[in-house]
Structure formats: C-alpha cells, structure tokens
Design a protein around this motif. Sequence first.
Motif, PDB file in Angstrom:
ATOM      1  N   HIS A   1       0.801  -1.224   0.000  1.00 51.43           N
ATOM      2  CA  HIS A   1       0.000   0.000   0.000  1.00 51.43           C
ATOM      3  C   HIS A   1       0.833   1.274   0.000  1.00 51.43           C
ATOM      4  O   HIS A   1       0.271   2.371  -0.012  1.00 51.43           O
ATOM      5  N   GLY A   2       2.144   1.156   0.023  1.00 45.32           N
ATOM      6  CA  GLY A   2       2.984   2.342  -0.054  1.00 45.32           C
ATOM      7  C   GLY A   2       3.459   2.867   1.277  1.00 45.32           C
ATOM      8  O   GLY A   2       3.960   3.995   1.354  1.00 45.32           O
TER       9      GLY A   2
ATOM     10  N   VAL B   1       2.705  -0.554  -6.226  1.00 39.50           N
ATOM     11  CA  VAL B   1       2.212   0.182  -5.060  1.00 39.50           C
ATOM     12  C   VAL B   1       0.776   0.621  -5.319  1.00 39.50           C
ATOM     13  O   VAL B   1       0.456   1.190  -6.365  1.00 39.50           O
ATOM     14  N   LEU B   2      -0.093   0.351  -4.341  1.00 33.19           N
ATOM     15  CA  LEU B   2      -1.503   0.729  -4.400  1.00 33.19           C
ATOM     16  C   LEU B   2      -1.785   1.684  -3.242  1.00 33.19           C
ATOM     17  O   LEU B   2      -2.262   1.271  -2.180  1.00 33.19           O
ATOM     18  N   PRO B   3      -1.482   2.977  -3.406  1.00 28.20           N
ATOM     19  CA  PRO B   3      -1.560   3.918  -2.281  1.00 28.20           C
ATOM     20  C   PRO B   3      -2.993   4.172  -1.834  1.00 28.20           C
ATOM     21  O   PRO B   3      -3.931   4.104  -2.634  1.00 28.20           O
ATOM     22  N   VAL B   4      -3.128   4.494  -0.554  1.00 28.12           N
ATOM     23  CA  VAL B   4      -4.460   4.687   0.015  1.00 28.12           C
ATOM     24  C   VAL B   4      -4.603   5.988   0.802  1.00 28.12           C
ATOM     25  O   VAL B   4      -5.714   6.454   1.025  1.00 28.12           O
TER      26      VAL B   4
ATOM     27  N   TYR C   1       5.357   7.230  -1.979  1.00 31.92           N
ATOM     28  CA  TYR C   1       6.158   6.050  -2.277  1.00 31.92           C
ATOM     29  C   TYR C   1       5.724   5.373  -3.573  1.00 31.92           C
ATOM     30  O   TYR C   1       6.540   4.723  -4.235  1.00 31.92           O
ATOM     31  N   ALA C   2       4.464   5.538  -3.958  1.00 29.98           N
ATOM     32  CA  ALA C   2       4.044   5.047  -5.273  1.00 29.98           C
ATOM     33  C   ALA C   2       4.766   5.811  -6.377  1.00 29.98           C
ATOM     34  O   ALA C   2       5.287   5.219  -7.334  1.00 29.98           O
ATOM     35  N   THR C   3       4.789   7.136  -6.263  1.00 30.37           N
ATOM     36  CA  THR C   3       5.488   7.965  -7.244  1.00 30.37           C
ATOM     37  C   THR C   3       6.992   7.701  -7.211  1.00 30.37           C
ATOM     38  O   THR C   3       7.663   7.663  -8.252  1.00 30.37           O
ATOM     39  N   ARG C   4       7.528   7.505  -6.021  1.00 29.48           N
ATOM     40  CA  ARG C   4       8.965   7.260  -5.865  1.00 29.48           C
ATOM     41  C   ARG C   4       9.375   5.955  -6.545  1.00 29.48           C
ATOM     42  O   ARG C   4      10.428   5.885  -7.185  1.00 29.48           O
TER      43      ARG C   4
ATOM     44  N   TRP D   1       3.063   2.511  -9.861  1.00 31.99           N
ATOM     45  CA  TRP D   1       1.849   2.842  -9.130  1.00 31.99           C
ATOM     46  C   TRP D   1       0.715   2.130  -9.868  1.00 31.99           C
ATOM     47  O   TRP D   1       0.427   2.439 -11.026  1.00 31.99           O
ATOM     48  N   GLY D   2       0.078   1.199  -9.204  1.00 29.15           N
ATOM     49  CA  GLY D   2      -0.891   0.341  -9.863  1.00 29.15           C
ATOM     50  C   GLY D   2      -2.317   0.818  -9.826  1.00 29.15           C
ATOM     51  O   GLY D   2      -3.229   0.042 -10.192  1.00 29.15           O
ATOM     52  N   SER D   3      -2.554   2.086  -9.412  1.00 27.05           N
ATOM     53  CA  SER D   3      -3.935   2.566  -9.303  1.00 27.05           C
ATOM     54  C   SER D   3      -4.024   4.068  -9.552  1.00 27.05           C
ATOM     55  O   SER D   3      -4.735   4.770  -8.829  1.00 27.05           O
ATOM     56  N   HIS D   4      -3.332   4.556 -10.560  1.00 24.28           N
ATOM     57  CA  HIS D   4      -3.324   5.993 -10.850  1.00 24.28           C
ATOM     58  C   HIS D   4      -4.734   6.566 -10.950  1.00 24.28           C
ATOM     59  O   HIS D   4      -5.014   7.636 -10.413  1.00 24.28           O
TER      60      HIS D   4
END
Length: 489
Positions: A392-393, A410-413, A420-423, A432-435
């Motif tokens: 989840h990042g 990374v699937l940020p929430v 960390y998704a962008t990083r 990043w798997g959920s832009h």
Amino acid sequence: MSRHILLTTNCEYGQANVVLALAYELATRPGVKVAIASFAALDKRVTQLQTQLRDAGHESSDISFHLLPGRGHIEAVGMTRLDTPHGPGVKQALHSFRYAPSMLLPWTETEYMEQLRTIEGIIHKFEPEVVVVEWFHRAGQDVCKKLGLKFFVITPNSPKDLIGFRQPWAAGLWKFPAYVLAVSCSPLLLFDDTSINRLSSGYTYPLRWSKLIPNMFINLMLILGIRLSPVVHKADRMRKIYNEAIPPILVDPEIQYLCPSTPALDFPVVIPDNIILCGPLVMPTASIQTVDPELTAWLDLAPTVLVNLGSHVTFDCSAIREFASGFRPLLQSHPNIQILWKLRPEGDVQEALDKHIESDVDIQGRVQIVHWLQSEPFAILQHPNIICSVHHGGANSFFEAVSAGVPQVVLPVWYDTYDYATRAEWLGIGLWGSHSSAPQAEASEFGEALLRVAGSGADGFRAQAKNLAESCRTRYTGRVRAADEILGL
C-alpha cells in the motif's frame, strides 16, 4: 561499564519499526543497555524483540520496556482505518487535512504533561548517555531539549520530509508534489524540528506545469489551516508552559537526524550535514525455512508475487472482485507464476473469495490466501522466488522491498503512500498500480501494472531493484550504520 541508550517512540508500527530495528542492533553491541519508552501497545513487540535476542545468543535483558501513560498517538488523534483512505488530487488532499492539526500534538494538557514527567523520571533512573527520539514523538524531544541532553531524531521516512521547505528557491512549495513536505505554521511549530508531513496530492514527479498552481494551492491551504487551528494553538501553549526557554526551529543543526534512505532512493534534494542517510532500517528476521517450512516448500515451487497491504487496509466484496480480475492477466500469460496474498477476511468477504478466487479455473490453486504471515514480510521477500511485492505504499513496506531487491507494485491509500508510489516509478523499481482508481484498485489498471512488473518483460525493474539493494548491503547498512553513528557520538 555499560553504556545506556534510551529510545522514545510512539507505539504505531509505522513509526516504531525503525526504532525497534535500531534497538535490536544496539543491544547486540558489547556493553550496551537499551531502554525503550513508549505506550502500552508496543510492550508486546519489545517482548518479541527480547526473544529474538535470546534466540540469537544475546542477553534479552539488554532491552527493557518503560511504559508511557495514556493513549497512543493515532488513538488520541481519533483516526480510523475506515475514514482515513482518500484519493489523489486537490479536493481529496484538502479533505485529508482534517487530521493534520491534531497529528502534531493530539493529547490533552494533562495527558501531555504526564508524559513529560514520566520521561523525565525514566531519564533520571536510567541515566542514558544518549537519547534517540522517533521524529513524531514530540514529548521525547521536548524533554531532551529542556534537560540539555544529547539526542538523535530517527524517522521512518525520507529526508525530504524534514527538509522539504529548506530547499533553495523555495522548491518545497512548487517543485515536489504536495504529499510529503515538512511544514507547520503556528507561531511555535512553524520552525519546529518535526513538523507536519505526509500530504496527499498524488501528483507525479517531475511535476507537470499544469499542476504547479494546484500544487502550491494545496500547500498554502495546509499552512493556513494549521495557522488558524485551535488545536495547534493549544499545543503551542502546552509546550511553552513546559519549555519556554528553548526556541523551536525547523531542523536544528546541532541535532543529527537518522533517515532510512540513501541519495539514490530520494528525489533530488539538498541534504545538510546533520541529516544522516543510513539506508533501510529493517529488523533482522529468522529465516522463513525455520519459521514456516510449509510456506517455504510452497514458495520453492514457482516464482511468486507477495501481496501484503497491511492490517489497516480493508477489503469489501467489490475490492476482492477487482483484485481477482487483476491477477488474471498475469496468471493466464505466465502459467508458472503463483500469488501469496496476506488477507484477513471480514464480514461477507469470504463468500466473495470463494466466488472469485476458489472457483476461477484461471486462478484456482495458484493464489494462496493466508490470514497471517508466520514469518516477517522481510524474510519472505528474501526468498529467491519472490519476484514482486504488492503493497500500500507504507514507508516500511517500501524500504523492505528495496532492501530485498524486489520490484514493487504500489496501491496507495492515504497521505505519504502516494509519495512512495510515485517514488517507485521515479526510481524505476516498480509502478503505481492505481493511478486512476486510488484509493481503490481497478482490475484492468492493476492487472496491467502487475503484468509489467512481474511478467516476462520486467527485466529493467528487476535489475534496478537489485542495484539499489546492493548499495544498501555495502555502504548504507541501515540499522548497523545508525548504531555506529549513535555509539560514536
């Protein structure tokens, strides 16, 4: 004569894990006694740490736990895992700021003063040579400043969190996406040494010209919101009563800050001399073969994707359906790949799992769902058949995957998970798997990211992940380097 080191920290794992990793390393050094001061929720983790030390042939009594009174940080803030997730963008970022003021210091005056008195008592009894304070544990820093003690600040996050607004040409305001910038804007907190971070725009880096003004707007709205917050003014009054003589400043040049990053893992920022880049601060782990031989045998069968979004991310039936559909492209095109999914089913989720996982011929038998991982995630990541980490990042999840040399989806929430998704994309070690769907995951988007990072064309991600891991093993040795810095002060 033994050397005494005191560590103070909040009890939340996201903050405390780096402290526990450091405590373990310090306790393995000859003649070093370590005391950890935190809230009740961390007591069990310290007991586990003592067991790990004993199993490794060290004295478990070299680490002791000292209880701080009252509620833990997140409990005092009132955040829950149900209302915290938010999407990227201006509107969602501004909505996420509702917790920002209370994150700084959420306790009542009575609670905070009792914490301060308790820490003073621990210091007088333990007599530490050096104190290490987790960067969001404001009480530990306030006591050290009042008593004039030598201390370090340790953070689980990147140095940009500390020095975002100290960059040349005010780059923190406009250059970096507004999700992890150290800024706080009350009279006393504006220049304090652990200011508010983890903002939430989700913008890409480098920042597009079209996002420049919205990015600055998000930052300025946070500043205004904190400056006018009665919660922050209350915190100012409490701290002024306790320690009026010590002027608060953003990053004190006399204090050293320990970060789990390296120059190769961060965005291009100017890092002052007192910011020490240690590399990922990861706990030592028992081998997966020893802890869970059954899982080891299953991992030995085929290349494996580890899906572990942490205990704070919830799944409903819709989310199960999207994940299952997202797994399908990878599993259909790569019949030799399997998936290990750490998931704790709640409510009617089990019915959705039976429908979308157990009865799907393309997935059946190749997705193993476990409610709990007997081994630490880092031990699993070190298995040679792990080819991708889906998380989840969180900072700890990111740095553990980096240290293991494993590419990431990374699937940020919320908050800094977008950073960390962008990083991961900026570094070339994942996607990043959920832009377009965050904080949820949409099947086709997630499936495409998984296919690119874990499929046959993933050599670039794997090579870059291995290169970064190698630099962590040789020069930026994490908890070893941090312990050397502390003991060499």
